[in-house]
Design a protein around this motif. Structure first.
Motif, PDB file in Angstrom:
ATOM      1  N   ASP A   1      66.122  45.946  39.761  1.00 40.47           N
ATOM      2  CA  ASP A   1      65.519  45.423  40.987  1.00 40.47           C
ATOM      3  C   ASP A   1      66.482  44.538  41.767  1.00 40.47           C
ATOM      4  O   ASP A   1      66.356  44.404  42.983  1.00 40.47           O
ATOM      5  CB  ASP A   1      64.251  44.623  40.664  1.00 40.47           C
ATOM      6  CG  ASP A   1      63.059  45.511  40.327  1.00 40.47           C
ATOM      7  OD1 ASP A   1      63.090  46.699  40.705  1.00 40.47           O
ATOM      8  OD2 ASP A   1      62.119  45.009  39.679  1.00 40.47           O
ATOM      9  N   VAL A   2      67.451  43.917  41.079  1.00 37.09           N
ATOM     10  CA  VAL A   2      68.330  42.946  41.749  1.00 37.09           C
ATOM     11  C   VAL A   2      69.789  43.378  41.800  1.00 37.09           C
ATOM     12  O   VAL A   2      70.549  42.887  42.641  1.00 37.09           O
ATOM     13  CB  VAL A   2      68.232  41.560  41.071  1.00 37.09           C
ATOM     14  CG1 VAL A   2      66.843  40.992  41.240  1.00 37.09           C
ATOM     15  CG2 VAL A   2      68.624  41.614  39.600  1.00 37.09           C
ATOM     16  N   ALA A   3      70.200  44.280  40.916  1.00 34.25           N
ATOM     17  CA  ALA A   3      71.591  44.716  40.874  1.00 34.25           C
ATOM     18  C   ALA A   3      71.743  46.064  41.574  1.00 34.25           C
ATOM     19  O   ALA A   3      70.763  46.750  41.869  1.00 34.25           O
ATOM     20  CB  ALA A   3      72.081  44.818  39.431  1.00 34.25           C
ATOM     21  N   ASP A   4      73.010  46.426  41.834  1.00 37.90           N
ATOM     22  CA  ASP A   4      73.297  47.715  42.475  1.00 37.90           C
ATOM     23  C   ASP A   4      73.323  48.858  41.470  1.00 37.90           C
ATOM     24  O   ASP A   4      73.347  50.030  41.856  1.00 37.90           O
ATOM     25  CB  ASP A   4      74.647  47.643  43.189  1.00 37.90           C
ATOM     26  CG  ASP A   4      74.639  46.609  44.294  1.00 37.90           C
ATOM     27  OD1 ASP A   4      74.030  46.874  45.342  1.00 37.90           O
ATOM     28  OD2 ASP A   4      75.230  45.527  44.107  1.00 37.90           O
ATOM     29  N   GLY A   5      73.343  48.511  40.195  1.00 38.20           N
ATOM     30  CA  GLY A   5      73.378  49.525  39.157  1.00 38.20           C
ATOM     31  C   GLY A   5      73.602  48.879  37.805  1.00 38.20           C
ATOM     32  O   GLY A   5      73.509  47.654  37.651  1.00 38.20           O
ATOM     33  N   ILE A   6      73.910  49.715  36.821  1.00 39.42           N
ATOM     34  CA  ILE A   6      74.156  49.248  35.455  1.00 39.42           C
ATOM     35  C   ILE A   6      75.585  49.604  35.063  1.00 39.42           C
ATOM     36  O   ILE A   6      76.053  50.721  35.320  1.00 39.42           O
ATOM     37  CB  ILE A   6      73.165  49.882  34.460  1.00 39.42           C
ATOM     38  CG1 ILE A   6      71.724  49.508  34.818  1.00 39.42           C
ATOM     39  CG2 ILE A   6      73.498  49.469  33.029  1.00 39.42           C
ATOM     40  CD1 ILE A   6      71.408  48.026  34.692  1.00 39.42           C
ATOM     41  N   GLY A   7      76.268  48.660  34.432  1.00 34.04           N
ATOM     42  CA  GLY A   7      77.622  48.877  33.921  1.00 34.04           C
ATOM     43  C   GLY A   7      77.616  48.872  32.411  1.00 34.04           C
ATOM     44  O   GLY A   7      77.335  47.842  31.788  1.00 34.04           O
ATOM     45  N   VAL A   8      77.913  50.008  31.799  1.00 29.18           N
ATOM     46  CA  VAL A   8      77.873  50.149  30.342  1.00 29.18           C
ATOM     47  C   VAL A   8      79.261  49.905  29.766  1.00 29.18           C
ATOM     48  O   VAL A   8      80.247  50.494  30.231  1.00 29.18           O
ATOM     49  CB  VAL A   8      77.365  51.557  29.947  1.00 29.18           C
ATOM     50  CG1 VAL A   8      77.404  51.747  28.434  1.00 29.18           C
ATOM     51  CG2 VAL A   8      75.952  51.770  30.470  1.00 29.18           C
ATOM     52  N   SER A   9      79.335  49.051  28.747  1.00 29.28           N
ATOM     53  CA  SER A   9      80.636  48.708  28.158  1.00 29.28           C
ATOM     54  C   SER A   9      81.286  49.904  27.482  1.00 29.28           C
ATOM     55  O   SER A   9      82.509  49.997  27.418  1.00 29.28           O
ATOM     56  CB  SER A   9      80.471  47.571  27.147  1.00 29.28           C
ATOM     57  OG  SER A   9      79.615  47.956  26.079  1.00 29.28           O
ATOM     58  N   GLY A  10      80.490  50.822  26.973  1.00 33.42           N
ATOM     59  CA  GLY A  10      80.998  52.018  26.311  1.00 33.42           C
ATOM     60  C   GLY A  10      79.897  52.646  25.492  1.00 33.42           C
ATOM     61  O   GLY A  10      79.038  51.936  24.945  1.00 33.42           O
ATOM     62  N   THR A  11      79.889  53.953  25.382  1.00 28.32           N
ATOM     63  CA  THR A  11      78.787  54.611  24.666  1.00 28.32           C
ATOM     64  C   THR A  11      78.840  54.354  23.166  1.00 28.32           C
ATOM     65  O   THR A  11      77.831  54.513  22.480  1.00 28.32           O
ATOM     66  CB  THR A  11      78.801  56.127  24.920  1.00 28.32           C
ATOM     67  OG1 THR A  11      80.074  56.660  24.536  1.00 28.32           O
ATOM     68  CG2 THR A  11      78.553  56.426  26.396  1.00 28.32           C
ATOM     69  N   ASN A  12      79.985  53.947  22.626  1.00 28.87           N
ATOM     70  CA  ASN A  12      80.055  53.622  21.202  1.00 28.87           C
ATOM     71  C   ASN A  12      79.371  52.307  20.868  1.00 28.87           C
ATOM     72  O   ASN A  12      79.112  52.021  19.689  1.00 28.87           O
ATOM     73  CB  ASN A  12      81.520  53.546  20.739  1.00 28.87           C
ATOM     74  CG  ASN A  12      82.166  54.912  20.657  1.00 28.87           C
ATOM     75  OD1 ASN A  12      81.480  55.938  20.638  1.00 28.87           O
ATOM     76  ND2 ASN A  12      83.484  54.942  20.614  1.00 28.87           N
ATOM     77  N   ASP A  13      79.098  51.503  21.884  1.00 26.15           N
ATOM     78  CA  ASP A  13      78.480  50.197  21.649  1.00 26.15           C
ATOM     79  C   ASP A  13      76.958  50.253  21.615  1.00 26.15           C
ATOM     80  O   ASP A  13      76.310  49.261  21.256  1.00 26.15           O
ATOM     81  CB  ASP A  13      78.906  49.202  22.749  1.00 26.15           C
ATOM     82  CG  ASP A  13      80.403  48.983  22.783  1.00 26.15           C
ATOM     83  OD1 ASP A  13      81.045  49.142  21.730  1.00 26.15           O
ATOM     84  OD2 ASP A  13      80.931  48.661  23.870  1.00 26.15           O
ATOM     85  N   LEU A  14      76.359  51.394  21.999  1.00 31.77           N
ATOM     86  CA  LEU A  14      74.913  51.509  22.112  1.00 31.77           C
ATOM     87  C   LEU A  14      74.443  52.816  21.494  1.00 31.77           C
ATOM     88  O   LEU A  14      75.215  53.772  21.390  1.00 31.77           O
ATOM     89  CB  LEU A  14      74.492  51.468  23.597  1.00 31.77           C
ATOM     90  CG  LEU A  14      74.989  50.270  24.402  1.00 31.77           C
ATOM     91  CD1 LEU A  14      74.735  50.507  25.885  1.00 31.77           C
ATOM     92  CD2 LEU A  14      74.318  48.998  23.943  1.00 31.77           C
ATOM     93  N   ASP A  15      73.166  52.860  21.095  1.00 34.64           N
ATOM     94  CA  ASP A  15      72.673  54.107  20.509  1.00 34.64           C
ATOM     95  C   ASP A  15      72.112  55.027  21.584  1.00 34.64           C
ATOM     96  O   ASP A  15      72.004  54.658  22.756  1.00 34.64           O
ATOM     97  CB  ASP A  15      71.660  53.834  19.391  1.00 34.64           C
ATOM     98  CG  ASP A  15      70.321  53.309  19.897  1.00 34.64           C
ATOM     99  OD1 ASP A  15      70.112  53.274  21.124  1.00 34.64           O
ATOM    100  OD2 ASP A  15      69.479  52.944  19.067  1.00 34.64           O
ATOM    101  N   GLU A  16      71.796  56.240  21.199  1.00 36.68           N
ATOM    102  CA  GLU A  16      71.386  57.275  22.143  1.00 36.68           C
ATOM    103  C   GLU A  16      70.113  56.896  22.886  1.00 36.68           C
ATOM    104  O   GLU A  16      69.960  57.217  24.077  1.00 36.68           O
ATOM    105  CB  GLU A  16      71.193  58.603  21.415  1.00 36.68           C
ATOM    106  CG  GLU A  16      72.488  59.202  20.882  1.00 36.68           C
ATOM    107  CD  GLU A  16      72.258  60.553  20.212  1.00 36.68           C
ATOM    108  OE1 GLU A  16      71.106  61.042  20.257  1.00 36.68           O
ATOM    109  OE2 GLU A  16      73.220  61.094  19.652  1.00 36.68           O
TER     110      GLU A  16
END
Length: 426
Positions: free
Chosen positions: A230-245
């Motif tokens: 709602d407040v940001a222009d988007g999401i920045g992901v640090s890397g797919t290895n840092d998060l699960d599916e």
């Protein structure tokens, strides 16, 4: 024989002090009409302002002498004139688009990059520096007060403004409070520089391994993600290895449904996270340092732009991206300066490195640092000097000691121009 007495010394100090005041005033954009040889100021016609000189027009660009007529901050007309008709020879250039930054770590400038391996060298370790949640950067940010974060980011924004940057795309850690801090810092800076904010959920208290069964934790994560979008222009992901599916899939789906942008670090340290990143069909990939031809082709086929950060890659020792292969594949490559803690957010320096390391043409590098970044970030109101676009320009002193005697202005801009060549920012 006359000597150099105290009065001479005092006078010299006065001259130095006055020169420094004038330099700072010009760098900040508070320049006078005479400073730019009547190339900037009020215009007696129907427009608010006219800027005269050598115009880097369009995206290629086309270098022409002439006048730019501005009304309400928008370029209304570009008038081409012969060089003999021009009093000002200063260069009028679009401001930079910095396609990838982390300005939240401004207070952690030049940290140790790894353990010492000899009395005169160290081993660089990217994960110990920036990998969440326990990298040096994230431990530092977790203890940083909101006030200190705002103050430090404000100084970084001001630094970027003085370096000719118009738009910067920041990966803002810290969830909602992190985004709020950057919004406040941008407001405090009060200058004509526009942030594109890629927020990042904190996932506080969320056991991702149990995401399918832990309903309350999943609910909190989804609430935070919704609020961020709602407040940001988007999401920045640090890397797919840092998060699960599960988390990655939710981020991609929610970002798309909210019509926001998804940007992902991929292939910085190795190839292991490139394929999962591509599977999320992001709007922007960052680094792709270890991307192979097949992965570059997939990005090209899907028209996914890539932001490269070569100076950062050199500092962390992860290698260099195959930029020529990306360009050959038709990818829109843009340029970022990455973490302030590793490098000053200086797009001039980024261009110098790219030119010397890769031998990329001056026209291509110009586009990478301006219009390509604007297109990648959805900022098509800027990035080039064209009728109908915002007047986001910097005026460079063609008579500076650095630029004097330059025969090819485009080459001079890409390969040697510096922030201290800027007379003013519009």
């Amino acid at each position: 024989m006359s000597g150099f007495d105290d009065s001479d010394f005092v006078r010299l100090l006065e001259i130095i002090d006055q020169t420094e005041k004038e330099r700072r005033s010009e760098t900040a954009g508070n320049f006078s009409k005479s400073t730019l040889e009547d190339g900037y100021g009020d215009y007696g016609g129907s427009y608010d302002r006219v800027v005269s000189g050598l115009i880097f027009a369009g995206t290629e660009p086309d270098l022409i002498y002439g006048n730019i007529y501005i009304e309400d901050g928008i370029i209304k007309e570009i008038e081409e004139l012969s060089g003999s008709q021009m009093k000002s020879r200063n260069w009028i250039v679009p401001r930079f688009i910095n396609a990838h930054t982390h300005i939240g770590d401004t207070l952690l400038k030049d940290p140790p990059l790894g353990p010492d391996i000899t009395p005169y060298a160290y081993k660089r370790d990217l994960d110990s520096l920036v990998r969440p949640p326990n990298g040096l950067k994230h431990r530092f940010l977790s203890d940083l007060s909101q006030e200190a974060a705002i103050d430090s980011m404000e100084s970084a924004i001001w630094d970027m403004y003085q370096n000719g940057i118009s738009v910067f795309a920041d990966f803002r850690e810290g969830g909602l409070s992190g985004v709020a801090a950057l919004i406040e810092a941008s407001k405090n800076a009060g200058r004509g520089i526009h942030p594109i904010i890629f927020g990042r959920p904190t996932f506080s208290g969320f056991d991702s391994a149990a995401s399918g069964s832990d309903f309350s934790a999943s609910h909190l994560f989804l609430d935070e993600l919704r609020d961020l979008l709602d407040v940001a222009d988007g999401i920045g992901v640090s890397g797919t290895n840092d998060l699960d599916e599960y988390i990655l899939a939710k981020i991609a789906a929610k970002t798309q449904s909210k019509r926001r942008r998804l940007a992902i670090h991929a292939g910085e340290k190795d190839r292991s996270d490139i394929e999962p990143a591509l599977s999320l069909d992001p709007d922007l990939l960052i680094h792709m340092t270890h991307a192979e031809e097949s992965e570059i082709k997939i990005a090209a086929d899907r028209e996914i732009p890539i932001a490269v950060c070569v100076r950062s890659n050199l500092v962390t020792g992860v290698g260099l991206p195959s930029i020529l292969s990306m360009l050959d594949a038709g990818i829109s490559v843009c340029v970022g300066t990455d973490n302030v803690m590793l490098n000053a957010p200086d797009m001039f320096e980024e261009l110098h490195f790219l030119s010397k390391i890769y031998g990329i043409s001056d026209a291509t590098l110009f586009k990478m640092a301006t219009s390509n970044g604007a297109d990648a970030l959805g900022c098509r109101f800027t990035g080039s000097i064209e009728v109908g676009k915002k007047a986001d320009m910097m005026v460079l002193n063609a008579k500076s000691l650095n630029l004097k005697h330059v025969k090819d202005p485009l080459a001079g801009f890409v390969r040697r121009a510096r922030a201290d060549d800027i007379l003013g920012i519009i």
